[in-house]
Design a protein around this motif. Structure first.
Motif, PDB file in Angstrom:
ATOM      1  N   UNK A  26      -8.887 -10.550 -17.444  1.00  0.00           N
ATOM      2  CA  UNK A  26      -9.842  -9.718 -16.534  1.00  0.00           C
ATOM      3  C   UNK A  26      -9.119  -8.314 -16.384  1.00  0.00           C
ATOM      4  N   UNK A  27      -9.634  -7.428 -16.248  1.00  0.00           N
ATOM      5  CA  UNK A  27      -9.167  -5.839 -15.823  1.00  0.00           C
ATOM      6  C   UNK A  27      -9.756  -5.260 -14.754  1.00  0.00           C
ATOM      7  N   UNK A  28      -9.252  -5.028 -13.656  1.00  0.00           N
ATOM      8  CA  UNK A  28     -10.158  -4.416 -12.625  1.00  0.00           C
ATOM      9  C   UNK A  28      -9.345  -3.144 -12.104  1.00  0.00           C
ATOM     10  N   UNK A  29      -9.958  -2.273 -11.540  1.00  0.00           N
ATOM     11  CA  UNK A  29      -9.317  -0.901 -11.190  1.00  0.00           C
ATOM     12  C   UNK A  29      -8.541  -1.411  -9.859  1.00  0.00           C
ATOM     13  N   UNK A  30      -7.529  -0.653  -9.312  1.00  0.00           N
ATOM     14  CA  UNK A  30      -6.503  -1.148  -8.378  1.00  0.00           C
ATOM     15  C   UNK A  30      -7.419  -0.548  -6.989  1.00  0.00           C
ATOM     16  N   UNK A  31      -8.332  -1.531  -6.522  1.00  0.00           N
ATOM     17  CA  UNK A  31      -8.914  -1.253  -5.454  1.00  0.00           C
ATOM     18  C   UNK A  31      -8.875  -2.462  -4.449  1.00  0.00           C
ATOM     19  N   UNK A  32      -8.720  -2.353  -3.085  1.00  0.00           N
ATOM     20  CA  UNK A  32      -8.560  -3.492  -2.340  1.00  0.00           C
ATOM     21  C   UNK A  32      -9.754  -4.322  -2.270  1.00  0.00           C
ATOM     22  N   UNK A  33     -10.971  -3.783  -2.432  1.00  0.00           N
ATOM     23  CA  UNK A  33     -11.933  -4.672  -2.453  1.00  0.00           C
ATOM     24  C   UNK A  33     -12.395  -5.421  -3.616  1.00  0.00           C
ATOM     25  N   UNK A  36     -10.726  -9.537  -4.975  1.00  0.00           N
ATOM     26  CA  UNK A  36     -11.179 -10.793  -4.688  1.00  0.00           C
ATOM     27  C   UNK A  36     -11.621 -11.246  -6.117  1.00  0.00           C
ATOM     28  N   UNK A  37     -11.697 -10.570  -7.119  1.00  0.00           N
ATOM     29  CA  UNK A  37     -12.347 -11.079  -8.366  1.00  0.00           C
ATOM     30  C   UNK A  37     -11.255 -11.873  -8.980  1.00  0.00           C
ATOM     31  N   UNK A  38      -9.838 -11.312  -8.757  1.00  0.00           N
ATOM     32  CA  UNK A  38      -8.962 -12.112  -9.392  1.00  0.00           C
ATOM     33  C   UNK A  38      -8.796 -13.301  -8.805  1.00  0.00           C
ATOM     34  N   UNK A  39      -9.023 -13.538  -7.329  1.00  0.00           N
ATOM     35  CA  UNK A  39      -9.012 -14.945  -6.759  1.00  0.00           C
ATOM     36  C   UNK A  39     -10.363 -15.856  -7.098  1.00  0.00           C
ATOM     37  N   UNK A  40     -11.366 -15.262  -7.388  1.00  0.00           N
ATOM     38  CA  UNK A  40     -12.740 -15.866  -7.671  1.00  0.00           C
ATOM     39  C   UNK A  40     -12.442 -16.519  -9.166  1.00  0.00           C
ATOM     40  N   UNK A  58      -4.588 -22.967  -2.892  1.00  0.00           N
ATOM     41  CA  UNK A  58      -3.431 -22.733  -3.160  1.00  0.00           C
ATOM     42  C   UNK A  58      -3.186 -21.647  -4.198  1.00  0.00           C
ATOM     43  N   UNK A  59      -3.876 -21.861  -5.291  1.00  0.00           N
ATOM     44  CA  UNK A  59      -4.000 -20.866  -6.484  1.00  0.00           C
ATOM     45  C   UNK A  59      -4.737 -19.678  -6.036  1.00  0.00           C
ATOM     46  N   UNK A  60      -5.659 -19.628  -5.497  1.00  0.00           N
ATOM     47  CA  UNK A  60      -6.366 -18.480  -4.961  1.00  0.00           C
ATOM     48  C   UNK A  60      -5.297 -17.343  -4.030  1.00  0.00           C
ATOM     49  N   UNK A  61      -4.768 -18.115  -3.352  1.00  0.00           N
ATOM     50  CA  UNK A  61      -3.869 -17.330  -2.439  1.00  0.00           C
ATOM     51  C   UNK A  61      -2.609 -16.761  -3.334  1.00  0.00           C
TER      52      UNK A  61
END
Lengths: 147, 116
Positions: A26-33, A36-40, A58-61
């Protein structure tokens, strides 16, 4: 603030060969909003491996803290996450921060709270620099036995 | 489906109650920081933060709460937390912050708590 020691991610301890569908990137731009995609993604994959609800939380956090350990407000670039299923009961997540062209990497101390959270929630974690990119990783195994 | 992030405030009690719902993370924590800073800047030295409807909380959120606690105590007051979800309480436990914050199971108990 504490400087986390640079450590390379140890080789997997699971001898089972990893099938192609056991690696998700998964590659995401560095944006705070978008963190959440990394957690999901972590939650979805943890569920597939059979983690229980508490382990998924636990893993989400933990993956959130992994991302936060690499970037700060104002950073520009991408976070590249690689989720690897390890055997029948584990997940490894490696997160690499790739700064935008022309933007240098800042070596940042990792927040004490992040370290305490990672220490408590995952089996192993660490940080390293690789090819001019900052990288952090974790490994977590399911605790319960599936009948 | 996750509850949307929201902050509401209630006055007319012994201390203002700031209620948060949803996920407090790196994206939403600044909103909470602004609300708490405004409270202290407006003269409220003791504030109750109700986290009963929070479903996720990370180190950024903890940092915001620690900062607000410091400001409240410097002003002679306190920041009291209401936590009912075990998984939220767990984050405070593993970071050692249960020893730092005044944590209560209900808003009423937080409002009636003696000064620390």
């Amino acid at each position: 603030m504490t400087e986390m020691p640079a450590t390379e991610m140890p080789a997997t301890r699971f001898p089972k060969e990893i099938a192609p569908w056991d690696v998700i990137e998964l590659t995401i731009p560095v944006r705070t909003d978008l963190v959440v995609l990394a957690r999901l993604t972590a939650a979805t994959l943890a569920s597939r491996v059979g983690f229980d609800v508490e382990e998924i939380e636990d893993l989400r956090l933990a993956v959130e803290e992994l991302c936060l350990s690499l970037v700060r407000n104002g950073d520009d670039g991408r976070l590249r996450l690689r989720y690897t299923r390890e055997g029948d009961d584990g997940i490894a997540i490696a997160c690499t921060f790739e700064a935008a062209p022309g933007r240098g990497l800042r070596e940042l101390p990792v927040d004490d709270l992040s370290i305490r959270i990672l220490d408590a929630l995952v089996d192993e974690h660490g940080r390293s620099s690789e090819g001019g990119h900052k990288r952090a990783w974790l490994r977590k195994r399911r605790s319960r036995t599936v009948a | 489906m996750e509850q949307a992030f929201d902050i509401s405030e209630r006055e007319g009690t012994a201390a203002p109650v700031v209620s948060v719902s949803g996920e407090i993370d790196v994206a939403t924590a600044p909103s909470l920081r602004n609300r708490l800073q405004a409270r202290v800047a407006g003269g409220d030295t003791t504030v109750v933060v109700d986290l009963a409807h929070v479903s996720f909380l990370d180190s950024t959120a903890l940092g915001v709460l620690v900062g607000a606690l410091k400001r409240c105590r410097e002003a002679g007051g306190d920041l009291r937390l209401v936590i009912t979800e075990p998984r939220i309480l767990k984050v405070f436990e593993i970071t050692g912050l249960t020893e730092v914050f005044s944590i209560h199971p209900t808003v009423d108990e937080a409002l009636e708590a003696p000064p620390r």
